[in-house]
Design a protein around this motif. Structure first.
Motif, short mmCIF file in Angstrom:
data_model
loop_
_atom_site.label_atom_id
_atom_site.label_comp_id
_atom_site.label_asym_id
_atom_site.label_seq_id
_atom_site.Cartn_x
_atom_site.Cartn_y
_atom_site.Cartn_z
N THR A 26 32.73 14.36 49.70
CA THR A 26 32.52 13.10 49.16
C THR A 26 33.57 12.17 48.56
N TRP A 30 32.30 6.21 47.54
CA TRP A 30 31.15 6.42 47.82
C TRP A 30 30.14 6.41 46.71
N ARG A 34 27.68 3.35 45.65
CA ARG A 34 26.32 3.51 45.93
C ARG A 34 25.49 3.59 44.55
N ARG A 147 25.54 17.14 49.06
CA ARG A 147 26.30 16.05 48.27
C ARG A 147 25.30 14.80 48.00
N GLY A 207 16.16 9.64 49.45
CA GLY A 207 16.70 8.57 48.46
C GLY A 207 16.25 7.12 48.38
N ARG A 208 16.11 6.67 49.77
CA ARG A 208 15.89 5.30 50.10
C ARG A 208 14.44 5.01 49.35
N ASN A 245 20.42 4.49 38.76
CA ASN A 245 21.56 3.90 39.76
C ASN A 245 21.67 2.66 39.19
N1 COA Z 1 29.37 11.38 49.58
C1 COA Z 1 29.49 10.88 50.64
N2 COA Z 1 28.82 10.44 51.72
C2 COA Z 1 27.27 10.53 51.53
C3 COA Z 1 26.89 11.50 50.22
C4 COA Z 1 27.90 11.71 49.20
N3 COA Z 1 27.66 12.28 48.11
N4 COA Z 1 25.78 11.50 50.06
C5 COA Z 1 25.14 11.10 51.36
N5 COA Z 1 26.17 10.70 52.10
C6 COA Z 1 26.13 9.93 53.30
C7 COA Z 1 24.71 10.39 54.12
O1 COA Z 1 25.15 11.59 54.82
C8 COA Z 1 24.79 9.14 55.18
O2 COA Z 1 25.80 9.44 56.19
P1 COA Z 1 25.30 8.99 57.57
O3 COA Z 1 25.10 7.39 57.37
O4 COA Z 1 26.45 9.35 58.47
O5 COA Z 1 24.09 9.62 58.18
C9 COA Z 1 25.35 8.10 54.35
O6 COA Z 1 25.83 8.42 53.23
C10 COA Z 1 24.20 6.98 53.85
O7 COA Z 1 23.37 7.74 53.28
P2 COA Z 1 21.95 7.13 52.52
O8 COA Z 1 21.01 8.54 51.99
O9 COA Z 1 21.45 6.35 53.43
O10 COA Z 1 22.54 6.42 51.26
P3 COA Z 1 21.82 5.22 50.48
O11 COA Z 1 22.72 3.96 50.53
O12 COA Z 1 20.50 5.27 50.63
O13 COA Z 1 22.20 5.91 48.97
C11 COA Z 1 21.31 7.08 47.09
C12 COA Z 1 21.94 7.16 48.90
C13 COA Z 1 20.80 8.29 46.67
C14 COA Z 1 22.31 6.96 46.06
C15 COA Z 1 20.36 6.05 47.06
O14 COA Z 1 19.23 6.03 48.00
C16 COA Z 1 19.55 6.21 45.54
O15 COA Z 1 20.11 6.06 44.52
N6 COA Z 1 18.38 6.36 45.83
C17 COA Z 1 17.54 6.59 44.46
C18 COA Z 1 17.82 7.74 43.84
C19 COA Z 1 17.43 8.16 42.45
O16 COA Z 1 17.50 7.17 41.63
N7 COA Z 1 16.80 9.50 42.13
C20 COA Z 1 16.34 9.71 41.00
C21 COA Z 1 15.18 9.05 40.57
S1 COA Z 1 14.65 9.44 39.14
#
Ligand code: COA
Length: 315
Positions: A26, A30, A34, A147, A207-208, A245
């Motif tokens: 990670t 990133w 994010r 991650r 996550g999404r 977030n």
């Molecule tokens: N570091 C680097 N890359 C990472 C990573 C990390 N820690 N975690 C995921 N990735 C990668 C994924 O593998 C994916 O790679 P790919 O495109 O090669 O498949 C890419 O990053 C995108 O992943 P994605 O899950 O689509 O990212 P996102 O833009 O949706 O962001 C979150 C992910 C989790 C940050 C976001 O969805 C989020 O914040 N969701 C809400 C979570 C939350 O609030 N939870 C608690 C509620 S109480």
């Protein structure tokens, strides 16, 4: 219901994004872009019970109200150190109280639920002062090989003492069933029962989906309490949202068309501390003298269930 005092406690150990990037694939870039998170506090030598007791004691000291006046202790904790007695019972003992005690579980929305219960107890005349403590150790139920989830969380405890008086509070709570955010538990061994299949005992999250649910539900809840209170969005001094977030906060702020200063956050150095996040933020702001008598606040949280809730109250 009125807030009479606040307190909080975080672990000593700070885990930065750069440290995480040495542990797994990670990067600071990133995680920061994010989520807004730069670092989080993680339990190492302390227990979550230690933090909860510390937050409770600080809250009582800050309120300047004797523990003998506490009529009820409500705690919110997803995974306590002890199965029984409850965390609320342990805090009761540590404070030298003998009042009724109860633990709740409404996932990351827990603080709003606990406040709603406290408000109901006060309105029903069953309590004059209620201590609410939210303490969470999500770093003990995330998979540190994943991650996608482990970088998001931190541990903390936050407490508020609430009491009679003040203006009417408005609540909106709901649960919309979904499996977008779950954490299973392995059955305790018994000669009569065993898990039928292997259980993955860590947080699982789409996550999404969670992001969309959070923005939609939080926005609807906020609209509901603001309308019910007969005020406008700009009458609210601060929106204290569950710190999951920074992009979720921004999406809601944009929907409401409000200035950045209305949406304070500490996620950058605390991470997502589940139900503790709002009382922790509230206490840090209180310590910095950010609140004035009569300020209108809206609290809003969301989490597994999918539970969500908002509360409008006056400081
Ligand atoms: N570091 C680097 N890359 C990472 C990573 C990390 N820690 N975690 C995921 N990735 C990668 C994924 O593998 C994916 O790679 P790919 O495109 O090669 O498949 C890419 O990053 C995108 O992943 P994605 O899950 O689509 O990212 P996102 O833009 O949706 O962001 C979150 C992910 C989790 C940050 C976001 O969805 C989020 O914040 N969701 C809400 C979570 C939350 O609030 N939870 C608690 C509620 S109480």
């Amino acid at each position: 219901m009125k807030i009479l005092g606040t307190g909080s406690s975080v672990p000593q150990y700070e885990l930065t994004n750069d440290m995480l990037s040495e542990m797994m694939d990670t990067s600071d870039e990133w995680i920061r872009t994010r989520t807004g998170i730069r670092s989080r506090r993680i339990l190492t030598t302390e227990t979550i019970t230690d933090l909860a007791v510390d937050a409770a004691k600080k809250c009582i000291t800050q309120s300047n109200i004797p523990t003998s006046e506490i009529d009820y202790i409500l705690c919110h904790i997803i995974i306590p150190d002890m199965t029984t007695p409850s965390l609320a019972s342990i805090i009761n003992k540590e404070l030298g109280c003998t009042c009724p005690t109860l633990d709740l579980n409404a996932a990351c929305t827990g603080f709003i639920y606990a406040l709603d219960v406290a408000d109901s107890l006060i309105k029903a005349g069953k309590a004059k002062k209620v201590l609410v403590v939210c303490a969470e150790k999500p770093t003990h139920f995330v998979d540190w090989n994943k991650r996608e989830t482990c970088v998001l969380f931190g541990d903390a405890a936050g407490a508020v003492l609430v009491g009679q008086g003040g203006d009417e509070c408005y609540f909106k709570l709901s649960t919309h069933p979904t499996d977008a955010l779950t954490c299973k538990r392995i059955a305790t061994p018994s000669p009569f029962y065993h898990d039928k299949e292997e259980v993955y005992p860590y947080l699982e999250m789409r996550g999404r989906d969670v992001f969309r649910l959070a923005v939609h539900n939080s926005f609807e809840d906020i609209k509901s309490v603001v309308n019910e209170a007969g005020v406008t969005f700009s009458d609210v001094k601060y929106y204290l949202l569950h710190q999951a977030n920074v992009r979720i906060l921004e999406a809601i702020r944009n929907e409401l068309n409000l200035q950045e200063e209305c949406f304070p956050h500490n996620i950058e150095c605390r991470g997502n501390t589940s139900s503790a996040s709002i009382p922790l933020l509230m206490d840090e702001m209180n310590q910095s003298n950010k609140f004035s008598e009569g300020d209108t606040l809206v609290l809003s949280a969301f989490g597994a269930g999918f539970t969500s809730g908002a509360c409008l109250l006056k400081w």
